[in-house]
Enzyme design. Structure first.
Site, short mmCIF file in Angstrom:
data_model
loop_
_atom_site.label_atom_id
_atom_site.label_comp_id
_atom_site.label_asym_id
_atom_site.label_seq_id
_atom_site.Cartn_x
_atom_site.Cartn_y
_atom_site.Cartn_z
N GLY A 242 0.76 -1.24 0.00
CA GLY A 242 0.00 0.00 0.00
C GLY A 242 0.79 1.29 0.00
O GLY A 242 0.19 2.37 0.05
N GLU A 276 4.63 -6.16 1.80
CA GLU A 276 4.09 -6.65 0.52
C GLU A 276 3.89 -5.51 -0.47
O GLU A 276 2.78 -5.33 -0.98
CB GLU A 276 2.75 -7.36 0.76
CG GLU A 276 2.81 -8.48 1.77
CD GLU A 276 1.44 -8.98 2.22
OE1 GLU A 276 1.36 -10.10 2.74
OE2 GLU A 276 0.45 -8.23 2.05
N PRO A 277 4.91 -4.75 -0.77
CA PRO A 277 4.71 -3.63 -1.69
C PRO A 277 4.58 -4.10 -3.13
O PRO A 277 5.28 -5.00 -3.57
CB PRO A 277 5.99 -2.80 -1.51
CG PRO A 277 7.02 -3.81 -1.10
CD PRO A 277 6.31 -4.89 -0.34
N GLY A 278 3.66 -3.50 -3.85
CA GLY A 278 3.51 -3.81 -5.27
C GLY A 278 3.59 -2.53 -6.07
O GLY A 278 4.56 -2.23 -6.76
N ARG A 315 -7.60 1.51 -15.17
CA ARG A 315 -7.61 2.28 -13.92
C ARG A 315 -8.44 3.57 -13.98
O ARG A 315 -9.19 3.85 -13.03
CB ARG A 315 -6.19 2.56 -13.44
CG ARG A 315 -5.41 1.28 -13.10
CD ARG A 315 -4.10 1.57 -12.40
NE ARG A 315 -4.30 2.12 -11.08
CZ ARG A 315 -4.16 3.39 -10.77
NH1 ARG A 315 -3.74 4.25 -11.66
NH2 ARG A 315 -4.40 3.80 -9.55
N TYR A 319 -11.12 3.37 -11.21
CA TYR A 319 -10.81 4.08 -9.96
C TYR A 319 -10.79 5.60 -10.14
O TYR A 319 -10.31 6.30 -9.25
CB TYR A 319 -9.41 3.66 -9.44
CG TYR A 319 -9.17 2.18 -9.30
CD1 TYR A 319 -9.89 1.42 -8.37
CD2 TYR A 319 -8.20 1.54 -10.07
CE1 TYR A 319 -9.63 0.07 -8.23
CE2 TYR A 319 -7.95 0.19 -9.93
CZ TYR A 319 -8.67 -0.54 -9.01
OH TYR A 319 -8.42 -1.88 -8.86
N CYS A 355 -16.36 0.81 -26.88
CA CYS A 355 -17.73 1.31 -26.86
C CYS A 355 -18.23 1.46 -25.43
O CYS A 355 -19.13 0.73 -24.98
CB CYS A 355 -18.63 0.38 -27.67
SG CYS A 355 -18.01 0.20 -29.34
N TYR A 384 -1.20 -2.54 -11.66
CA TYR A 384 -2.62 -2.76 -11.95
C TYR A 384 -2.95 -2.25 -13.36
O TYR A 384 -4.03 -1.73 -13.61
CB TYR A 384 -3.49 -2.12 -10.85
CG TYR A 384 -3.04 -2.55 -9.48
CD1 TYR A 384 -3.34 -3.83 -9.03
CD2 TYR A 384 -2.25 -1.73 -8.68
CE1 TYR A 384 -2.89 -4.27 -7.79
CE2 TYR A 384 -1.78 -2.17 -7.45
CZ TYR A 384 -2.10 -3.43 -7.01
OH TYR A 384 -1.64 -3.87 -5.81
C1 LIG Z 1 -2.97 -5.58 -3.13
C2 LIG Z 1 -2.27 -6.02 -1.92
C3 LIG Z 1 -0.94 -5.66 -1.70
C4 LIG Z 1 -0.18 -4.72 -2.60
O1 LIG Z 1 -0.62 -3.40 -2.49
P1 LIG Z 1 0.20 -2.25 -3.23
O2 LIG Z 1 -0.61 -1.04 -3.05
O3 LIG Z 1 0.31 -2.64 -4.65
O4 LIG Z 1 1.52 -2.13 -2.57
C5 LIG Z 1 -0.30 -6.18 -0.60
N1 LIG Z 1 -0.92 -7.03 0.26
C6 LIG Z 1 -2.20 -7.40 0.08
C7 LIG Z 1 -2.82 -8.33 1.04
C8 LIG Z 1 -2.91 -6.91 -1.01
O5 LIG Z 1 -4.19 -7.26 -1.18
#
Ligand SMILES: *Cc1c(COP(=O)(O)O)cnc(C)c1O
Length: 425
Positions: A242, A276-278, A315, A319, A355, A384
Site C-alpha cells: 500500500g 508486501e509492496p507492489g 484504472r 478508480y 464502446c 494494476y
Molecule cells: C494488493 C495487496 C498488496 C499490494 O498493495 P500495493 O498497493 O500494490 O503495494 C499487498 N498485500 C495485500 C494483502 C494486497 O491485497
C-alpha cells in the site's frame, strides 16, 4: 532513479533509459507497455535499504504486475513474493523463485489452492477467516503437514484512499476483527496441524501518508504483546503493502518515511518484518504507449482517439485514477502540473476506441497539438495495468517490452487473433 530519469525527454523525444520509445513502438507496434528494469529494481532496493535494520522479507505483491519477466528480475534481485491465488503462486514457481519465502493472502482460498501452497512449503498463509483456519487445518492433516498461519487482522484504520481499495476499515471483507485475536490464536494453538507464525495487517492502497502505518503498527504491537503474555511464540509482523506512488509529481512519501514510523516499533518488538509492496515498486517503472488514430472536435470538445483503451489500462475507468499523458515527441519544458491550464494549449480528452463512455485515459488536459500517427505516453502504468487488462471488444492483449540501459527484451508477445480465441470452441 526518479520517474523522469527512467523515462526522460532528450533530443525532442521520450526515452526509456537509453532507448527512444518511438523506436520500440516502430518495431513492436502500439499499444505497447514499456518497462524500465532499473527503475523497479531501484525502488525495490530503496525499500530494502529503508527497512534493513529489521532484516525484512520484502514480498513483492504479484497482483500489481505478474509478468514473468518482471518476476524473474525481482527474484534475481532478492525479492520474495506475495500471492493471492494459485495462479500467482504458479507464476512465482515458474520464475524460479524459492516458494518457502512466499506469503499467501486472499479471502477466498480454495482447497486446491491451499493444497498447492502447502506442497510449495510457503512461508505463511495470511488467514482471513475462521473458516479458512479450519480449511487449512483439514488439508494439512490430510497431507500430514503443519500449516504456517498469520492472522490477518482488520486494524480498523482508515487509509484515506479510494473506496474500492481501502481494506483496513471495519466492515469490509478483509481479515478478522482485531478484537478476536486472542480467541483465534487460542484456536490455532490447540490445533496440531496449524502453527501461528505472526499477524498480518494491510490497510489499503495507495496510502499517501505515513500516519495510518503508525496507527497500524501500534495496534500490531499491542496484539503481539498480548499474545506473548498468553504464552504464544509469535515472531512475524506483516504490514502488507500500500505504499503511495507519485502519479503527479513527488506527492508520495519515499520508503524511508514509512520506515521511520515502522522500524522502531518492529525493533522494540524483536519481530521479523514482512512487507508486501507492489504499486510503489512497479507503478512508475512502466508506461503505456498508444498511437493517435483520429482527432475530432464534437460538442465543443477536442478528442484524441487512441489505439489503446480501457481493456489495456482500466484504472481511469475503474478508480477515476490520474495518469500523466504527454506526446512522445516533444521539444521543450514539461509542465510542472499536468492538470493545470497551459496558456497557448488546448484542453483535450484522451480516449480509447472501446464502446463505453468510461473508456478514457485523461480528460480536459492541456496538450501540445497532436495528429494522426503521433504517439502518446500514458505514464505510471506499471501497477494494476497489464494485470487488469482484458480482451474486451475482442482486442488482443498487447506486447510488453523490458528495457535495461540500451538492452530491449520482449517479455510478452503481442497476442494474435488466433491466440485470442484459441481456447474457445
Ligand atoms: C494488493 C495487496 C498488496 C499490494 O498493495 P500495493 O498497493 O500494490 O503495494 C499487498 N498485500 C495485500 C494483502 C494486497 O491485497
Amino acid at each position: 532513479m526518479s520517474l523522469m530519469e527512467a523515462f526522460n525527454y532528450k533530443n525532442g523525444q521520450l526515452y526509456c533509459e537509453d532507448v527512444p520509445v518511438a523506436e520500440i513502438a516502430a518495431k513492436y507496434g502500439t499499444p505497447v507497455w514499456i518497462y524500465s528494469e532499473n527503475k523497479f529494481l531501484s525502488e525495490f532496493k530503496a525499500i530494502q535499504d529503508a527497512f534493513k535494520e529489521t532484516d525484512p522479507v520484502i514480498c513483492y505483491s504479484v497482483k500489481a504486475n505478474s509478468n514473468l519477466g518482471v518476476l524473474k528480475s525481482m527474484n534475481t534481485a532478492g525479492s520474495s513474493f506475495d500471492v493471492v491465488s494459485g495462479g500467482e503462486l504458479y507464476r512465482v514457481e515458474k520464475a524460479g523463485a524459492d516458494t518457502t519465502r512466499v506469503v499467501f493472502a486472499g479471502v477466498g482460498k480454495t482447497d486446491d489452492e491451499i493444497r498447492y501452497a502447502l506442497k510449495c512449503k510457503i512461508l505463511m498463509f495470511n488467514v482471513e477467516s475462521e473458516a479458512e483456519l479450519d480449511a487449512i487445518s483439514r488439508i494439512a492433516a490430510e497431507m500430514g503437514v503443519v500449516g504456517p498461519v498469520a492472522l490477518r487482522l482488520n486494524p480498523d484504520v482508515d487509509g484515506k484512499t479510494h473506496a474500492k481499495t481501502t481494506t483496513g476499515k471495519k466492515g469490509n471483507k478483509f481479515g478478522m476483527d482485531i478484537e478476536r485475536h486472542n480467541e483465534l490464536a487460542a484456536k490455532v494453538l490447540k490445533d496440531p496441524h496449524l502453527k501461528l507464525i505472526g499477524i498480518h495487517l494491510h490497510i489499503g492502497s495507495p496510502i499517501m501518508t505515513v500516519d495510518p502505518y503508525a496507527q497500524a503498527v501500534a495496534k500490531a504491537a499491542e496484539v503481539i504483546n498480548h499474545l506473548r503474555s498468553q504464552g504464544h511464540e509469535i515472531n512475524w509482523v506483516n504490514l502488507g503493502g500500500g505504499f503511495g506512488l507519485s502519479y503527479r509529481g513527488s506527492e508520495a512519501p519515499p520508503a524511508s518515511e514509512y520506515a521511520k514510523v515502522i522500524v522502531p516499533a518492529i525493533k522494540a518488538l524483536g519481530c521479523r518484518l514482512a512487507l508486501e509492496p507492489g504499486r510503489s515498486i512497479i507503478g512508475n517503472a512502466c508506461v503505456l504507449i498508444s498511437e493517435v488514430i483520429y482527432t475530432k472536435r464534437e460538442g465543443g470538445k477536442l478528442f484524441y482517439i487512441q489505439d489503446g483503451g480501457m481493456n489495456d489500462l482500466v484504472r481511469p475507468a475503474m478508480y477515476d485514477s490520474f495518469h500523466k499523458v504527454w506526446p512522445v515527441k516533444f521539444d521543450g519544458d514539461l509542465p510542472k502540473d499536468f492538470e493545470a491550464e497551459i496558456p497557448g494549449l488546448q484542453p483535450a480528452d484522451v480516449v480509447g476506441p472501446i464502446c463505453e463512455s468510461s473508456d478514457y485515459f485523461a480528460k480536459g488536459r492541456y496538450l501540445p497539438e497532436m495528429n494522426r500517427g503521433d504517439l502518446m505516453c500514458i505514464f505510471s502504468a506499471g501497477a494494476y495495468g497489464s494485470t487488469m487488462s482484458s480482451t474486451y471488444n475482442s482486442r488482443p492483449r498487447v506486447a510488453e517490452i523490458l528495457v535495461n540501459g540500451s538492452d530491449v527484451k520482449v517479455i510478452r508477445k503481442r497476442e494474435t487473433y488466433e491466440e485470442m480465441i484459441a481456447l474457445e470452441m
